[in-house]
Design a protein around this motif. Structure first.
Motif, PDB file in Angstrom:
ATOM      1  N   TRP A   1      -2.524   1.143  11.149  1.00  0.00           N
ATOM      2  CA  TRP A   1      -1.671   2.132  10.485  1.00  0.00           C
ATOM      3  C   TRP A   1      -2.159   2.361   9.067  1.00  0.00           C
ATOM      4  N   LEU A   2      -1.635   3.402   8.443  1.00  0.00           N
ATOM      5  CA  LEU A   2      -2.126   3.835   7.133  1.00  0.00           C
ATOM      6  C   LEU A   2      -1.157   3.401   6.039  1.00  0.00           C
ATOM      7  N   VAL A   3      -1.747   2.863   4.971  1.00  0.00           N
ATOM      8  CA  VAL A   3      -0.925   2.589   3.798  1.00  0.00           C
ATOM      9  C   VAL A   3      -1.589   3.234   2.587  1.00  0.00           C
ATOM     10  N   THR A   4      -0.796   3.885   1.782  1.00  0.00           N
ATOM     11  CA  THR A   4      -1.312   4.537   0.569  1.00  0.00           C
ATOM     12  C   THR A   4      -0.537   4.017  -0.630  1.00  0.00           C
ATOM     13  N   VAL A   5      -1.241   3.748  -1.705  1.00  0.00           N
ATOM     14  CA  VAL A   5      -0.652   3.233  -2.940  1.00  0.00           C
ATOM     15  C   VAL A   5      -1.304   3.942  -4.120  1.00  0.00           C
TER      16      VAL A   5
ATOM     17  N   GLY B   1       2.969   5.694  -0.486  1.00  0.00           N
ATOM     18  CA  GLY B   1       3.383   6.726   0.445  1.00  0.00           C
ATOM     19  C   GLY B   1       4.414   6.154   1.400  1.00  0.00           C
ATOM     20  N   VAL B   2       5.168   7.015   2.039  1.00  0.00           N
ATOM     21  CA  VAL B   2       6.154   6.529   2.998  1.00  0.00           C
ATOM     22  C   VAL B   2       5.443   5.899   4.185  1.00  0.00           C
ATOM     23  N   LEU B   3       6.200   5.151   4.942  1.00  0.00           N
ATOM     24  CA  LEU B   3       5.645   4.426   6.086  1.00  0.00           C
ATOM     25  C   LEU B   3       4.871   5.392   6.990  1.00  0.00           C
ATOM     26  N   THR B   4       3.617   5.048   7.296  1.00  0.00           N
ATOM     27  CA  THR B   4       2.730   5.983   7.997  1.00  0.00           C
ATOM     28  C   THR B   4       2.040   5.319   9.191  1.00  0.00           C
ATOM     29  N   PRO B   5       2.770   5.227  10.314  1.00  0.00           N
ATOM     30  CA  PRO B   5       2.077   4.737  11.524  1.00  0.00           C
ATOM     31  C   PRO B   5       1.071   5.775  11.998  1.00  0.00           C
ATOM     32  N   LEU B   6       0.069   5.331  12.735  1.00  0.00           N
ATOM     33  CA  LEU B   6      -0.944   6.252  13.279  1.00  0.00           C
ATOM     34  C   LEU B   6      -0.907   6.284  14.803  1.00  0.00           C
TER      35      LEU B   6
END
Ligand SMILES: NC(=O)N[C@@H](O)C(=O)O
Ligand code: NI
Length: 167
Positions: free
Chosen positions: A90-94, A125-130
């Motif tokens: 999954w994606l995490v952005t900070v 960023g908000v929770l970002t499942p892929l």
């Protein structure tokens, strides 16, 4: 033309300014259960001002790369930990703070066996499942107030899949 950010594999070192990476790395701090279980003890900094820790479940809609990042947020009163209830990437952005607004973001691919804990006040960023299911256990602050500051980006970023881990 959106500004492009390419993802990097998540590492504890790269993520350290923003939070903790929970993963089995190195030897356990303690062997328990008759030596049949390794305990990786106290590996995240939990921080809840004027409130308490709670555990919730998030069921998030999967997104796809390339991903448009146009909103970042932070929680001034507490840390926020996301523990996947699946084995997918999954994606995490900070982003660093730049005078009360997010600076240039970074994007990471969180792999199977990893979880992340955003430190109190970290832009993300908000929770970002892929992939489906987008199920996560979330440990964050239960208390009064919104504990949420949002920042809508004037110019969105296009998050693209980056290279594999370095040599
Ligand atoms: N608002 C909320 O509970 N979720 C966000 O904080 C998030 O990080 O997804
Ligand atoms: Ni959040």
């Amino acid at each position: 033309m959106s500004r492009v950010i390419r993802t990097a594999p998540l590492s504890a070192t790269a993520f350290a300014p923003f939070g903790d990476v929970l993963e089995v790395a190195g030897a356990p701090d303690k062997l328990i259960n008759a030596g049949l279980c390794g305990r990786y003890h106290d590996r995240a900094r939990l921080d809840f001002a004027d409130g308490r820790a709670g555990i919730s479940i998030f069921d998030a809609v999967p997104r796809a790369l390339p991903y448009t990042l146009d909103l970042l947020e932070r929680h001034p009163d507490g840390s926020q930990c996301f523990v996947p209830m699946h084995g997918n990437d999954w994606l995490v952005t900070v982003a660093p703070d730049a005078g009360g607004a997010p600076g240039t973001p970074l994007a990471f691919i969180v792999g199977a066996g990893q979880a992340v804990n955003f430190h109190r006040g970290t832009w993300h960023g908000v929770l970002t499942p892929l992939h489906a299911p987008g199920l996560f256990a979330v440990i964050d602050r239960i208390g009064d107030g919104a504990n949420l500051q949002e920042h809508r980006l004037e110019a969105p970023y296009r998050i693209e899949l980056g290279g594999a881990a370095g040599p």
